[in-house]
Design a protein around this motif. Structure first.
Motif, PDB file in Angstrom:
ATOM      1  N   LEU A 120     -29.379   4.494  22.324  1.00 55.48           N
ATOM      2  CA  LEU A 120     -29.071   5.262  23.536  1.00 55.48           C
ATOM      3  C   LEU A 120     -30.343   5.671  24.271  1.00 55.48           C
ATOM      4  N   GLN A 121     -31.367   6.082  23.530  1.00 56.23           N
ATOM      5  CA  GLN A 121     -32.639   6.430  24.161  1.00 56.23           C
ATOM      6  C   GLN A 121     -33.235   5.225  24.880  1.00 56.23           C
ATOM      7  N   GLN A 122     -33.139   4.060  24.253  1.00 58.18           N
ATOM      8  CA  GLN A 122     -33.683   2.852  24.866  1.00 58.18           C
ATOM      9  C   GLN A 122     -32.917   2.495  26.133  1.00 58.18           C
ATOM     10  N   MET A 123     -31.609   2.695  26.118  1.00 61.31           N
ATOM     11  CA  MET A 123     -30.811   2.427  27.312  1.00 61.31           C
ATOM     12  C   MET A 123     -31.204   3.377  28.442  1.00 61.31           C
ATOM     13  N   GLU A 124     -31.406   4.656  28.098  1.00 62.66           N
ATOM     14  CA  GLU A 124     -31.855   5.635  29.089  1.00 62.66           C
ATOM     15  C   GLU A 124     -33.226   5.252  29.638  1.00 62.66           C
ATOM     16  N   ARG A 125     -34.090   4.809  28.763  1.00 65.40           N
ATOM     17  CA  ARG A 125     -35.436   4.385  29.168  1.00 65.40           C
ATOM     18  C   ARG A 125     -35.365   3.214  30.139  1.00 65.40           C
ATOM     19  N   GLU A 126     -34.521   2.245  29.838  1.00 64.56           N
ATOM     20  CA  GLU A 126     -34.374   1.098  30.735  1.00 64.56           C
ATOM     21  C   GLU A 126     -33.833   1.540  32.087  1.00 64.56           C
ATOM     22  N   LYS A 127     -32.873   2.471  32.097  1.00 65.41           N
ATOM     23  CA  LYS A 127     -32.375   3.008  33.369  1.00 65.41           C
ATOM     24  C   LYS A 127     -33.513   3.662  34.149  1.00 65.41           C
ATOM     25  N   ASP A 128     -34.336   4.444  33.431  1.00 66.47           N
ATOM     26  CA  ASP A 128     -35.469   5.104  34.090  1.00 66.47           C
ATOM     27  C   ASP A 128     -36.362   4.093  34.791  1.00 66.47           C
ATOM     28  N   LEU A 129     -36.628   2.991  34.122  1.00 66.58           N
ATOM     29  CA  LEU A 129     -37.537   1.990  34.690  1.00 66.58           C
ATOM     30  C   LEU A 129     -36.888   1.216  35.839  1.00 66.58           C
ATOM     31  N   LEU A 130     -35.576   1.154  35.873  1.00 60.87           N
ATOM     32  CA  LEU A 130     -34.889   0.435  36.935  1.00 60.87           C
ATOM     33  C   LEU A 130     -34.673   1.284  38.186  1.00 60.87           C
ATOM     34  N   ILE A 131     -34.755   2.590  38.028  1.00 62.44           N
ATOM     35  CA  ILE A 131     -34.595   3.474  39.174  1.00 62.44           C
ATOM     36  C   ILE A 131     -35.895   3.442  39.974  1.00 62.44           C
ATOM     37  N   ASN A 132     -35.776   3.174  41.262  1.00 63.63           N
ATOM     38  CA  ASN A 132     -36.955   2.967  42.094  1.00 63.63           C
ATOM     39  C   ASN A 132     -37.760   4.222  42.381  1.00 63.63           C
ATOM     40  N   SER A 133     -37.116   5.328  42.600  1.00 63.40           N
ATOM     41  CA  SER A 133     -37.800   6.529  43.051  1.00 63.40           C
ATOM     42  C   SER A 133     -38.547   7.221  41.908  1.00 63.40           C
ATOM     43  N   PRO A 134     -39.848   7.478  42.089  1.00 64.03           N
ATOM     44  CA  PRO A 134     -40.586   8.259  41.083  1.00 64.03           C
ATOM     45  C   PRO A 134     -39.944   9.632  40.852  1.00 64.03           C
ATOM     46  N   ARG A 135     -39.427  10.253  41.923  1.00 61.82           N
ATOM     47  CA  ARG A 135     -38.779  11.563  41.781  1.00 61.82           C
ATOM     48  C   ARG A 135     -37.577  11.480  40.846  1.00 61.82           C
ATOM     49  N   GLU A 136     -36.754  10.445  41.017  1.00 63.36           N
ATOM     50  CA  GLU A 136     -35.577  10.290  40.157  1.00 63.36           C
ATOM     51  C   GLU A 136     -35.987  10.079  38.702  1.00 63.36           C
ATOM     52  N   ARG A 137     -37.009   9.268  38.469  1.00 64.37           N
ATOM     53  CA  ARG A 137     -37.486   9.046  37.095  1.00 64.37           C
ATOM     54  C   ARG A 137     -37.974  10.364  36.497  1.00 64.37           C
ATOM     55  N   TYR A 138     -38.752  11.105  37.266  1.00 65.56           N
ATOM     56  CA  TYR A 138     -39.271  12.397  36.800  1.00 65.56           C
ATOM     57  C   TYR A 138     -38.125  13.354  36.471  1.00 65.56           C
ATOM     58  N   GLU A 139     -37.160  13.476  37.383  1.00 61.76           N
ATOM     59  CA  GLU A 139     -36.057  14.425  37.180  1.00 61.76           C
ATOM     60  C   GLU A 139     -35.187  14.045  35.988  1.00 61.76           C
ATOM     61  N   ARG A 140     -34.956  12.744  35.796  1.00 62.72           N
ATOM     62  CA  ARG A 140     -34.152  12.301  34.647  1.00 62.72           C
ATOM     63  C   ARG A 140     -34.848  12.657  33.329  1.00 62.72           C
ATOM     64  N   VAL A 141     -36.140  12.409  33.241  1.00 60.16           N
ATOM     65  CA  VAL A 141     -36.875  12.700  32.003  1.00 60.16           C
ATOM     66  C   VAL A 141     -36.996  14.213  31.796  1.00 60.16           C
ATOM     67  N   LEU A 142     -37.216  14.959  32.866  1.00 61.94           N
ATOM     68  CA  LEU A 142     -37.295  16.421  32.760  1.00 61.94           C
ATOM     69  C   LEU A 142     -35.976  16.992  32.240  1.00 61.94           C
ATOM     70  N   LYS A 143     -34.869  16.478  32.740  1.00 63.73           N
ATOM     71  CA  LYS A 143     -33.552  16.946  32.290  1.00 63.73           C
ATOM     72  C   LYS A 143     -33.296  16.557  30.840  1.00 63.73           C
ATOM     73  N   ARG A 144     -33.644  15.318  30.495  1.00 64.45           N
ATOM     74  CA  ARG A 144     -33.362  14.795  29.154  1.00 64.45           C
ATOM     75  C   ARG A 144     -34.296  15.369  28.090  1.00 64.45           C
ATOM     76  N   SER A 145     -35.565  15.567  28.436  1.00 63.92           N
ATOM     77  CA  SER A 145     -36.573  15.973  27.441  1.00 63.92           C
ATOM     78  C   SER A 145     -37.534  17.014  28.008  1.00 63.92           C
ATOM     79  N   PRO A 146     -37.053  18.225  28.299  1.00 65.33           N
ATOM     80  CA  PRO A 146     -37.959  19.231  28.886  1.00 65.33           C
ATOM     81  C   PRO A 146     -39.150  19.565  27.982  1.00 65.33           C
TER      82      PRO A 146
END
Length: 174
Positions: A120-146
């Motif tokens: 599941l973590q790897q799937m989330e990681r792949e989603k992070d890398l596929l999302i274009n916006s740096p802001r979206e990547r940052y917000e997803r990781v901040l929410k998932r792993s503060p």
């Protein structure tokens, strides 16, 4: 008692190690079939791509880490595991770990949960890398792993998020 507490209270993680800052726990092309529990400190797991390092995962207090490709296959790993600060770990061999997980149904279920969580973590990681916006990547990781932002220096988080440290700094300020 949780299975993780049972795991730590068992004789499984017998060997304790203290590693200094930037010390390697595992290097590329090395066979590493040990499994580690981080008692304090932090590590990064990365791969080299030509002259660049690409961070794929972090570990800090309470995490179990492993050079998973080598652990599962018994072959040399493509990854490095390096401490980011003084780190205390407990270690178990693959043989001892497998004996432990096969000693009861509860322990085997625990291992399955660890593997499912990794997938599941790897799937989330792949989603992070596929999302274009740096802001979206940052917000997803901040929410998932503060806690990541408390434990890991920004330059490594920026690498993990595939952005410059300056971009990460701007995102954190906004």
């Amino acid at each position: 008692m949780s299975i993780l507490q049972k795991l730590l209270n068992s004789d499984l993680f017998k060997k304790k190690m203290t590693l200094s800052r930037y010390q390697y726990l595992s290097i590329e092309a090395e066979i590493n079939t040990n499994i580690y529990f981080i008692e304090s400190g932090s590590v990064r797991i990365f791969i080299r791509d030509k002259d660049e390092e690409r961070i794929i995962r972090f570990g800090y207090f309470g995490n179990i880490i492993v050079s998973l490709d080598s652990f599962l296959s018994g072959k040399p790993s493509d990854f490095f595991i390096q401490t980011l600060k003084k780190t205390e770990i407990r270690m178990a061999s693959k043989k001892d770990f497998y004996e432990f997980i096969h000693s009861s149904d509860e322990n085997l279920k625990f291992w399955i949960l660890i593997l499912e969580d990794l997938v599941l973590q790897q799937m989330e990681r792949e989603k992070d890398l596929l999302i274009n916006s740096p802001r979206e990547r940052y917000e997803r990781v901040l929410k998932r792993s503060p806690q990541l932002f408390q434990e890991i220096p920004n330059k490594y988080i920026a690498n993990y998020l595939r952005m410059s440290p300056e971009t990460l700094s701007r995102l954190k300020k906004s």
